[in-house]
Design an enzyme around this catalytic site. Structure first.
Site, short mmCIF file in Angstrom:
data_model
loop_
_atom_site.label_atom_id
_atom_site.label_comp_id
_atom_site.label_asym_id
_atom_site.label_seq_id
_atom_site.Cartn_x
_atom_site.Cartn_y
_atom_site.Cartn_z
N LYS A 177 0.82 -1.50 -0.05
CA LYS A 177 -0.02 -0.05 -0.28
C LYS A 177 0.85 1.34 0.09
O LYS A 177 1.97 1.05 0.59
CB LYS A 177 -0.91 0.07 1.06
CG LYS A 177 -2.06 0.81 0.97
CD LYS A 177 -3.02 -0.21 0.39
CE LYS A 177 -4.32 0.59 0.24
NZ LYS A 177 -5.54 -0.69 -0.16
N1 GLU Z 1 -7.21 -0.33 -3.38
C1 GLU Z 1 -8.11 -1.71 -3.47
C2 GLU Z 1 -7.79 -2.28 -2.60
O1 GLU Z 1 -7.82 -1.82 -1.11
C3 GLU Z 1 -7.39 -2.25 -4.94
C4 GLU Z 1 -5.92 -2.41 -4.94
C5 GLU Z 1 -5.47 -2.99 -6.19
O2 GLU Z 1 -6.15 -3.26 -7.26
O3 GLU Z 1 -4.27 -3.36 -6.27
O4 GLU Z 1 -8.04 -3.55 -2.67
#
Ligand code: GLU
Length: 417
Positions: free
Chosen positions: A106
């Site tokens: 993240k």
């Molecule tokens: N931000 C989204 C999540 O928390 C998608 C992450 C992604 O597609 O890599 O799952």
């Protein structure tokens, strides 16, 4: 425990539960609790008025034992290293749970994107992308949108990375516009997945989804389309909310009309004709069948869990329910479909996008949606089977499956040196 546990406290507490279920030793527990790589960067921004502001940016790769790290980028004023670590850890379990070959990551920049002009936003994005460039790439770590970012952010990131490389690298991020290597169906994927997860839970409980009442907290990228999909499938969406507050109508709202209202320039759903105004807190306590928290972490906590009247809580957001609240909800027979399952549609279609980019061969929207449905229904079945067999919550079952697969990968690969 305090009424407002941090996201990191919640994530570590949930890991403890899974470790206990799996009987893992202390060393493995420590391995799984510790991010493999954490980066903090300065993101200097030249404002439109000529002044300079230095923002803080982060990227955490929690784990890559099963493949490249994967996860979104968040632009939010409250983002910090601890929050990003928690969100990265949840991505690891989510990817393992749904069986896609990624670890978790993240990232974020501590900034309120609503206070920046479009040019400022582009400069922040490009500078942040350059700063984290040494650790991202299609085989290393693949960012995507999250709170406060969107497909335009991803297009700028892809362009910045490609400019540095000297050739176009579409697979470095997912959630891009379809015109530059994005996938059909990615825009609505998280929301569609929320609907599939909700329907799996209702089916299992023998409840017809047609006419089921729904409240959605967070009428953004995830909540907005989740409300629309649920409405289109025959549910009665009675309340939605955003940063300013919520709107309620017992006879049902029209999510498509609300989305159109926002698209044409309104900055909130509050005040929409034919609705009563409610607060975000009131929305969470509405007497509905399905509650979808689709905003930020920790909104259902020790202080309000007892007031939740919904039969099903389907977590569109990451970490909306604290462990204290989980206990209260379980005691009140509220079924929580946990984040790593309920909102996994986004990263599932991110995986499809990456596969399409690497093959340079693209699928139809129907093909994407069919694969997403199959993947989510299979994940739901695995989670609910384990929950039933062990007499544990869907959350602990989902975490146990995810954590177990990552622990297995560590064991199989062995420890270097
Ligand atoms: N931000 C989204 C999540 O928390 C998608 C992450 C992604 O597609 O890599 O799952």
């Amino acid at each position: 425990m305090s009424a407002r546990m941090s996201a990191l406290d919640s994530a570590l507490h949930q890991l403890d539960q899974a470790v206990e279920q799996l009987g893992l030793d202390e060393g493995m527990h420590e391995m799984l609790a510790t991010p493999r790589r954490s980066m903090e960067v300065a993101v200097p921004l030249r404002r439109d008025d000529g002044t300079l502001k230095v923002l803080k940016g982060y990227r955490v790769q929690h784990n890559f034992s099963r493949g490249p790290a994967k996860g979104g980028i968040r632009f939010h004023p409250d983002t910090d290293m601890d929050e990003v670590r928690a969100l990265a850890m949840w991505m690891t379990w989510k990817c393992a749970l749904i069986g896609i070959p990624y670890g978790g990551a993240k990232g974020g920049v501590a900034v309120d994107p609503r206070l920046l002009s479009r040019n400022e936003l582009e400069r922040v994005t490009r500078r942040y992308a350059s700063e984290i460039m040494p650790i991202i790439g299609p085989e290393k770590d693949i960012p995507a949108p999250d709170v406060g970012t969107d497909e335009q952010t991803m297009a700028w990131m892809m362009d910045t990375f490609s400019a540095h490389k000297g050739y176009t690298v579409t697979g470095v991020v997912t959630g891009k516009p379809v015109s530059v290597g994005g996938s059909e169906g990615r825009g609505g994927a998280t929301s569609r997945g929320v609907m599939y997860a909700a329907f799996s839970a209702l089916r299992e409980a023998g409840v017809d989804h047609r006419g089921a009442t729904v409240a959605v907290q967070g009428f953004g990228k995830v909540g907005g389309l989740a409300a629309q999909f649920l409405h289109d499938a025959g549910c009665l969406v009675v309340a939605v909310s955003d940063w300013k507050g919520g709107v309620y109508n017992a006879r049902g709202l029209n999510p498509a009309a609300l989305l159109k209202h926002l698209k044409s320039g309104a900055d909130t759903v509050v005040g929409f004709p034919g609705t009563d105004t409610i607060t975000n807190a009131e929305l969470l306590e509405l007497d509905v069948d399905i509650l979808v928290p689709a905003a930020l972490e920790g909104v259902i906590h020790e202080g309000n869990a007892d007031k939740v009247k919904a039969f099903f809580v389907v977590e569109g957001a990451n970490g909306p329910t604290t462990p204290d609240a989980d206990k209260v909800l379980e005691g009140n027979n509220v079924l929580v479909v946990p984040d790593v399952l309920a909102n996994s549609g986004g990263v599932a279609v991110s995986y499809f996008e990456w596969v399409q980019d690497l093959q340079a061969y693209f699928w139809s929207e129907d093909e994407v949606n069919d694969r997403l449905k199959a993947l989510m229904e299979s994940a739901y079945d695995q989670v609910s089977t384990m929950a039933r067999e062990r007499g544990i919550s869907l959350r602990t079952a989902a975490q146990t499956i995810g954590v177990g697969r990552v622990a297995q990968a560590h064991r199989t690969r062995g420890l270097y040196p």
